[in-house]
Scaffold this motif. Structure first.
Motif, PDB file in Angstrom:
ATOM      1  N   MET A   1       0.826  -1.209   0.000  1.00 13.47           N
ATOM      2  CA  MET A   1       0.000   0.000   0.000  1.00 13.47           C
ATOM      3  C   MET A   1       0.862   1.261   0.000  1.00 13.47           C
ATOM      4  O   MET A   1       0.493   2.277  -0.611  1.00 13.47           O
ATOM      5  CB  MET A   1      -0.938   0.015   1.216  1.00 13.47           C
ATOM      6  CG  MET A   1      -1.821   1.243   1.284  1.00 13.47           C
ATOM      7  SD  MET A   1      -3.049   1.198   2.600  1.00 13.47           S
ATOM      8  CE  MET A   1      -2.028   1.107   4.046  1.00 13.47           C
ATOM      9  N   THR A   2       2.007   1.209   0.685  1.00 15.52           N
ATOM     10  CA  THR A   2       2.878   2.377   0.758  1.00 15.52           C
ATOM     11  C   THR A   2       3.370   2.787  -0.626  1.00 15.52           C
ATOM     12  O   THR A   2       3.358   3.978  -0.981  1.00 15.52           O
ATOM     13  CB  THR A   2       4.084   2.091   1.672  1.00 15.52           C
ATOM     14  OG1 THR A   2       3.610   1.794   2.991  1.00 15.52           O
ATOM     15  CG2 THR A   2       5.006   3.297   1.735  1.00 15.52           C
ATOM     16  N   ILE A   3       3.786   1.802  -1.415  1.00 16.71           N
ATOM     17  CA  ILE A   3       4.287   2.103  -2.765  1.00 16.71           C
ATOM     18  C   ILE A   3       3.165   2.671  -3.631  1.00 16.71           C
ATOM     19  O   ILE A   3       3.368   3.629  -4.386  1.00 16.71           O
ATOM     20  CB  ILE A   3       4.890   0.839  -3.406  1.00 16.71           C
ATOM     21  CG1 ILE A   3       6.127   0.397  -2.621  1.00 16.71           C
ATOM     22  CG2 ILE A   3       5.249   1.093  -4.859  1.00 16.71           C
ATOM     23  CD1 ILE A   3       6.739  -0.892  -3.109  1.00 16.71           C
ATOM     24  N   LEU A   4       1.975   2.076  -3.531  1.00 12.93           N
ATOM     25  CA  LEU A   4       0.830   2.574  -4.299  1.00 12.93           C
ATOM     26  C   LEU A   4       0.492   4.012  -3.919  1.00 12.93           C
ATOM     27  O   LEU A   4       0.205   4.850  -4.782  1.00 12.93           O
ATOM     28  CB  LEU A   4      -0.384   1.684  -4.084  1.00 12.93           C
ATOM     29  CG  LEU A   4      -0.398   0.344  -4.821  1.00 12.93           C
ATOM     30  CD1 LEU A   4      -1.623  -0.468  -4.413  1.00 12.93           C
ATOM     31  CD2 LEU A   4      -0.371   0.546  -6.330  1.00 12.93           C
ATOM     32  N   PHE A   5       0.545   4.295  -2.622  1.00 13.67           N
ATOM     33  CA  PHE A   5       0.232   5.640  -2.172  1.00 13.67           C
ATOM     34  C   PHE A   5       1.267   6.640  -2.674  1.00 13.67           C
ATOM     35  O   PHE A   5       0.905   7.740  -3.120  1.00 13.67           O
ATOM     36  CB  PHE A   5       0.153   5.698  -0.646  1.00 13.67           C
ATOM     37  CG  PHE A   5      -0.210   7.053  -0.114  1.00 13.67           C
ATOM     38  CD1 PHE A   5      -1.531   7.479  -0.122  1.00 13.67           C
ATOM     39  CD2 PHE A   5       0.765   7.912   0.384  1.00 13.67           C
ATOM     40  CE1 PHE A   5      -1.870   8.748   0.344  1.00 13.67           C
ATOM     41  CE2 PHE A   5       0.432   9.167   0.854  1.00 13.67           C
ATOM     42  CZ  PHE A   5      -0.885   9.586   0.842  1.00 13.67           C
ATOM     43  N   CYS A   6       2.542   6.269  -2.608  1.00  6.22           N
ATOM     44  CA  CYS A   6       3.593   7.159  -3.117  1.00  6.22           C
ATOM     45  C   CYS A   6       3.387   7.421  -4.615  1.00  6.22           C
ATOM     46  O   CYS A   6       3.565   8.550  -5.089  1.00  6.22           O
ATOM     47  CB  CYS A   6       4.969   6.554  -2.872  1.00  6.22           C
ATOM     48  SG  CYS A   6       5.491   6.571  -1.137  1.00  6.22           S
ATOM     49  N   GLY A   7       3.005   6.379  -5.348  1.00  4.00           N
ATOM     50  CA  GLY A   7       2.723   6.546  -6.767  1.00  4.00           C
ATOM     51  C   GLY A   7       1.557   7.488  -7.001  1.00  4.00           C
ATOM     52  O   GLY A   7       1.572   8.299  -7.938  1.00  4.00           O
ATOM     53  N   PHE A   8       0.540   7.393  -6.136  1.00  5.68           N
ATOM     54  CA  PHE A   8      -0.624   8.266  -6.244  1.00  5.68           C
ATOM     55  C   PHE A   8      -0.241   9.720  -5.985  1.00  5.68           C
ATOM     56  O   PHE A   8      -0.705  10.637  -6.680  1.00  5.68           O
ATOM     57  CB  PHE A   8      -1.693   7.803  -5.248  1.00  5.68           C
ATOM     58  CG  PHE A   8      -2.985   8.558  -5.325  1.00  5.68           C
ATOM     59  CD1 PHE A   8      -3.725   8.605  -6.497  1.00  5.68           C
ATOM     60  CD2 PHE A   8      -3.474   9.226  -4.212  1.00  5.68           C
ATOM     61  CE1 PHE A   8      -4.926   9.301  -6.572  1.00  5.68           C
ATOM     62  CE2 PHE A   8      -4.669   9.912  -4.264  1.00  5.68           C
ATOM     63  CZ  PHE A   8      -5.397   9.951  -5.446  1.00  5.68           C
ATOM     64  N   VAL A   9       0.619   9.932  -4.988  1.00  2.04           N
ATOM     65  CA  VAL A   9       1.085  11.292  -4.692  1.00  2.04           C
ATOM     66  C   VAL A   9       1.848  11.859  -5.883  1.00  2.04           C
ATOM     67  O   VAL A   9       1.607  12.995  -6.317  1.00  2.04           O
ATOM     68  CB  VAL A   9       1.986  11.305  -3.435  1.00  2.04           C
ATOM     69  CG1 VAL A   9       2.622  12.686  -3.249  1.00  2.04           C
ATOM     70  CG2 VAL A   9       1.192  10.925  -2.196  1.00  2.04           C
ATOM     71  N   VAL A  10       2.772  11.063  -6.438  1.00  4.36           N
ATOM     72  CA  VAL A  10       3.569  11.514  -7.585  1.00  4.36           C
ATOM     73  C   VAL A  10       2.661  11.829  -8.774  1.00  4.36           C
ATOM     74  O   VAL A  10       2.856  12.832  -9.469  1.00  4.36           O
ATOM     75  CB  VAL A  10       4.620  10.446  -7.965  1.00  4.36           C
ATOM     76  CG1 VAL A  10       5.297  10.796  -9.288  1.00  4.36           C
ATOM     77  CG2 VAL A  10       5.657  10.305  -6.862  1.00  4.36           C
ATOM     78  N   LEU A  11       1.661  10.982  -9.002  1.00  2.00           N
ATOM     79  CA  LEU A  11       0.732  11.197 -10.112  1.00  2.00           C
ATOM     80  C   LEU A  11      -0.003  12.521  -9.954  1.00  2.00           C
ATOM     81  O   LEU A  11      -0.095  13.316 -10.903  1.00  2.00           O
ATOM     82  CB  LEU A  11      -0.271  10.046 -10.181  1.00  2.00           C
ATOM     83  CG  LEU A  11      -1.425  10.211 -11.194  1.00  2.00           C
ATOM     84  CD1 LEU A  11      -0.878  10.287 -12.618  1.00  2.00           C
ATOM     85  CD2 LEU A  11      -2.425   9.081 -11.049  1.00  2.00           C
ATOM     86  N   MET A  12      -0.524  12.788  -8.760  1.00  2.00           N
ATOM     87  CA  MET A  12      -1.294  14.005  -8.554  1.00  2.00           C
ATOM     88  C   MET A  12      -0.405  15.240  -8.593  1.00  2.00           C
ATOM     89  O   MET A  12      -0.822  16.301  -9.080  1.00  2.00           O
ATOM     90  CB  MET A  12      -2.046  13.945  -7.219  1.00  2.00           C
ATOM     91  CG  MET A  12      -3.261  13.032  -7.239  1.00  2.00           C
ATOM     92  SD  MET A  12      -4.399  13.396  -8.611  1.00  2.00           S
ATOM     93  CE  MET A  12      -4.742  15.127  -8.348  1.00  2.00           C
ATOM     94  N   VAL A  13       0.819  15.131  -8.104  1.00  3.31           N
ATOM     95  CA  VAL A  13       1.751  16.259  -8.205  1.00  3.31           C
ATOM     96  C   VAL A  13       2.029  16.568  -9.667  1.00  3.31           C
ATOM     97  O   VAL A  13       2.046  17.733 -10.092  1.00  3.31           O
ATOM     98  CB  VAL A  13       3.060  15.952  -7.454  1.00  3.31           C
ATOM     99  CG1 VAL A  13       4.118  17.014  -7.756  1.00  3.31           C
ATOM    100  CG2 VAL A  13       2.805  15.887  -5.951  1.00  3.31           C
ATOM    101  N   ALA A  14       2.225  15.511 -10.467  1.00  9.66           N
ATOM    102  CA  ALA A  14       2.475  15.698 -11.899  1.00  9.66           C
ATOM    103  C   ALA A  14       1.262  16.335 -12.579  1.00  9.66           C
ATOM    104  O   ALA A  14       1.419  17.214 -13.445  1.00  9.66           O
ATOM    105  CB  ALA A  14       2.811  14.357 -12.552  1.00  9.66           C
ATOM    106  N   VAL A  15       0.056  15.913 -12.199  1.00 11.54           N
ATOM    107  CA  VAL A  15      -1.159  16.484 -12.782  1.00 11.54           C
ATOM    108  C   VAL A  15      -1.271  17.968 -12.436  1.00 11.54           C
ATOM    109  O   VAL A  15      -1.540  18.808 -13.309  1.00 11.54           O
ATOM    110  CB  VAL A  15      -2.406  15.724 -12.282  1.00 11.54           C
ATOM    111  CG1 VAL A  15      -3.681  16.488 -12.641  1.00 11.54           C
ATOM    112  CG2 VAL A  15      -2.446  14.324 -12.883  1.00 11.54           C
ATOM    113  N   VAL A  16      -1.048  18.309 -11.183  1.00 11.08           N
ATOM    114  CA  VAL A  16      -1.175  19.698 -10.739  1.00 11.08           C
ATOM    115  C   VAL A  16      -0.139  20.586 -11.434  1.00 11.08           C
ATOM    116  O   VAL A  16      -0.457  21.671 -11.931  1.00 11.08           O
ATOM    117  CB  VAL A  16      -1.026  19.787  -9.209  1.00 11.08           C
ATOM    118  CG1 VAL A  16      -0.926  21.239  -8.757  1.00 11.08           C
ATOM    119  CG2 VAL A  16      -2.211  19.115  -8.522  1.00 11.08           C
TER     120      VAL A  16
END
Length: 232
Positions: free
Chosen positions: A1-16
């Motif tokens: 779950m930690t890796i998935l969450f980090c990926g989600f954070v990176v994705l949203m930062v990239a989107v923003v």
């Protein structure tokens, strides 16, 4: 779950950052991207090195997260009331400001998993008293409705107001169930997520992002309604 969450954070930062680069001028987008990355580095450091979860220090560790978040949001809200704030809100298409809130579905799914892991109480999840997932789930629909004319914009305005109230409710519950001097609501487990790396990015990034999107959307809808009033 930690890796998935980090990926989600990176994705949203990239989107923003990508949306900022697309709709803001180069200087503003560069300043924003640099400021965001510095902020994320700060939140990551105080989370990784255990500052946030240290409630015995003075001031308590959570202050180093919550105080800057509150100060930045207050400053942002004040700035949006100016002419520059109006230009900022109008720089983005309204459907993007509204539709991007769909990321809250992902946040709520992670919170649900954190409950199973014993890091948050049930009341902070959609299985408990948190209905924030419905705000995220309806975001694409509201983004479409807002393009349908005056009534659609009114619906979007109400939706944003309700979304802010729901967000304020869950943030208050999160603070009151977290260890520390404000731990006034005792649940089956305390809210340990706030001080656990990397999940402190939920209050440190995702919550401010939701507030910023709501404020910009309200400013954009209000401006559109004012412009439409003389024509009608």
């Amino acid at each position: 779950m930690t890796i998935l969450f980090c990926g989600f954070v990176v994705l949203m930062v990239a989107v923003v950052i990508g949306l900022s680069a697309r709709y803001l001028d180069r200087r503003s987008a560069s300043v924003f991207a640099a400021g965001l990355l510095v902020w994320l580095l700060y939140v990551g450091c105080i989370g990784y090195f255990g500052v946030i979860r240290n409630v015995t220090m003075r001031p308590p560790g959570p202050v180093f997260l919550f105080l800057p978040v509150i100060a930045l949001l207050v400053l942002f809200i004040v700035r949006t009331r100016s002419t520059a704030g109006a230009h900022l809100a109008q720089a983005f298409p309204l459907w993007i400001l509204l539709g991007t809130q769909v990321f809250r579905v992902g946040v709520e799914l992670f919170l649900h998993q954190l409950w199973h892991a014993g890091l948050v109480p049930k009341m902070l999840t959609f299985s408990g008293a948190n209905v924030d997932i419905y705000v995220g789930a309806t975001a694409p629909l509201i983004a479409w409705v807002a393009t349908r004319g005056g009534m659609g914009r009114r619906v979007a305005l109400v939706w944003n107001g309700v979304g802010l109230l729901i967000l304020a409710n869950i943030v208050a519950r999160a603070v009151l169930t977290a260890p520390g001097p404000l731990h006034l609501v005792h649940t089956e487990v305390p809210n340990l997520m706030i001080g656990t790396f990397p999940f402190m990015f939920i209050p440190g990034f995702f919550v401010p992002l939701a507030v910023v999107l709501h404020v910009l959307a309200i400013r954009a809808v209000g401006g559109a309604m004012k412009r439409a009033a003389p024509a009608s």
